[in-house]
Structure formats: C-alpha cells, structure tokens
Design an enzyme around this catalytic site. Structure first.
Site, short mmCIF file in Angstrom:
data_model
loop_
_atom_site.label_atom_id
_atom_site.label_comp_id
_atom_site.label_asym_id
_atom_site.label_seq_id
_atom_site.Cartn_x
_atom_site.Cartn_y
_atom_site.Cartn_z
N GLU A 127 37.53 -51.72 120.34
CA GLU A 127 36.60 -52.77 120.77
C GLU A 127 35.16 -52.43 120.41
O GLU A 127 34.41 -53.28 119.93
CB GLU A 127 36.69 -53.00 122.29
CG GLU A 127 38.04 -53.43 122.77
CD GLU A 127 38.88 -52.26 123.29
OE1 GLU A 127 38.98 -51.23 122.58
OE2 GLU A 127 39.44 -52.37 124.39
N HIS B 58 36.52 -46.43 120.32
CA HIS B 58 37.58 -47.37 120.70
C HIS B 58 37.51 -48.57 119.77
O HIS B 58 36.44 -48.93 119.26
CB HIS B 58 37.40 -47.84 122.14
CG HIS B 58 37.68 -46.79 123.16
ND1 HIS B 58 38.09 -47.11 124.44
CD2 HIS B 58 37.61 -45.43 123.12
CE1 HIS B 58 38.26 -45.99 125.13
NE2 HIS B 58 37.97 -44.96 124.35
N CYS C 95 34.66 -50.35 127.38
CA CYS C 95 34.78 -51.50 126.48
C CYS C 95 34.50 -52.82 127.19
O CYS C 95 33.87 -53.71 126.63
CB CYS C 95 36.16 -51.50 125.83
SG CYS C 95 36.38 -50.07 124.72
N CYS D 193 39.23 -50.86 128.64
CA CYS D 193 38.81 -49.89 129.65
C CYS D 193 37.42 -50.28 130.17
O CYS D 193 36.82 -51.25 129.70
CB CYS D 193 38.77 -48.48 129.04
SG CYS D 193 37.43 -48.27 127.82
#
Length: 152
Positions: free
Chosen positions: A54, A52, A85, A82
């Site tokens: 992040e 991801h 993260c 999410c």
C-alpha cells in the site's frame, strides 16, 4: 474495470511478491477505473519494514498524479491494511478502499480497528471488503505453508 478485475491486478502484484520471497500482498491504485499505480510487498527486497504494498502504491500514485491527495482514487489491496497503511490511506485522502482477505491479527480497517473511517481524523474513506478474499487468503496460506516446510 470493475472491482474484481482491479483486485485481480492486485493479486498479480501479490504473486510477484511471493516469487521474490516476500509476503504475497499486492496493491493497485485506480482513478476512474484505470490503474495509475501498482506495487507489491518489498520488505525483504528493500530491507525496509515500511515497504508494504500500500505504501509503495500510494507513493507511485502520488507521483503519477502530481498530487499527494488522491481523492479521486480507489486503492485495491489483497489483505486488510495494517495500522501504518490505514493511516497512509487517510493521509493521502483516498476516496475508497477495497480489500480482499480480512487480517484478524493486524487489520486496522475492520478487524482490530477502523482507522480509515474514524470521524475524528481529517478524512474518511469508504470501504468494501471481501473482494476475491478466498484467492487472497489462499495465496497467503500457501506462502506460509511452504515457508514452514522449508524451515523444518
């Protein structure tokens, strides 16, 4: 740089993800208003469910600062993080989180949960949501619309 300018940098990262065939989410980490790390979703490119924006940006920021604790930093991301993260934001001790569009299906900052401000954890980050939210949401909607057209 201000919040809008830094979020615009995150949106550029999101466009790169889109151009590479990944969900258009981008992230930058700034310290004292200066970008020290930038990343975009790379789950498809890397065949990695944890790639991801992040997570990749936090890794790069830790390398840039030489410290896994990013207490003087602000993380800018185009979509509400999410659970994974949000947990990484807490563990890295980011001082502030700024995000664009809310994520009613998986958001773990305000929509479904509030992991980054849970006082039971070892760190609490301040949160500002909705910065360039329309632009962030449009990028996501258009990506998925194009994908549905290709698949039909």
């Amino acid at each position: 740089m201000n919040d809008e300018e830094l979020m615009a940098s995150a949106l550029e990262q999101a466009r790169t993800a889109r151009d590479q065939g990944d969900v258009p989410i981008g992230c930058v980490v700034a310290r004292h208003g200066v970008v020290i790390a930038a990343a975009h979703n790379a789950r498809e490119r890397d065949t990695d469910p944890t790639a991801h924006a992040e997570i990749l940006a936090l890794r790069a920021a830790a390398l840039a600062t030489g410290d896994r604790h990013l207490g003087e930093c602000t993380l800018y991301v185009t979509l509400e993080p999410c659970a994974m993260c949000a947990g990484a934001i807490v563990l890295s001790r980011v001082a502030r989180l700024v995000y664009g569009a809310p994520d009613p299906k998986a958001g773990a900052v305000e929509s479904l949960y509030n992991i980054v401000q849970d006082s039971r954890l070892n760190h609490v980050a301040s949160v500002t949501g909705g910065i360039l939210a329309d632009e962030s949401a449009f990028l996501l909607r258009s990506f998925f619309a194009e994908r549905r057209i290709r698949e039909s």
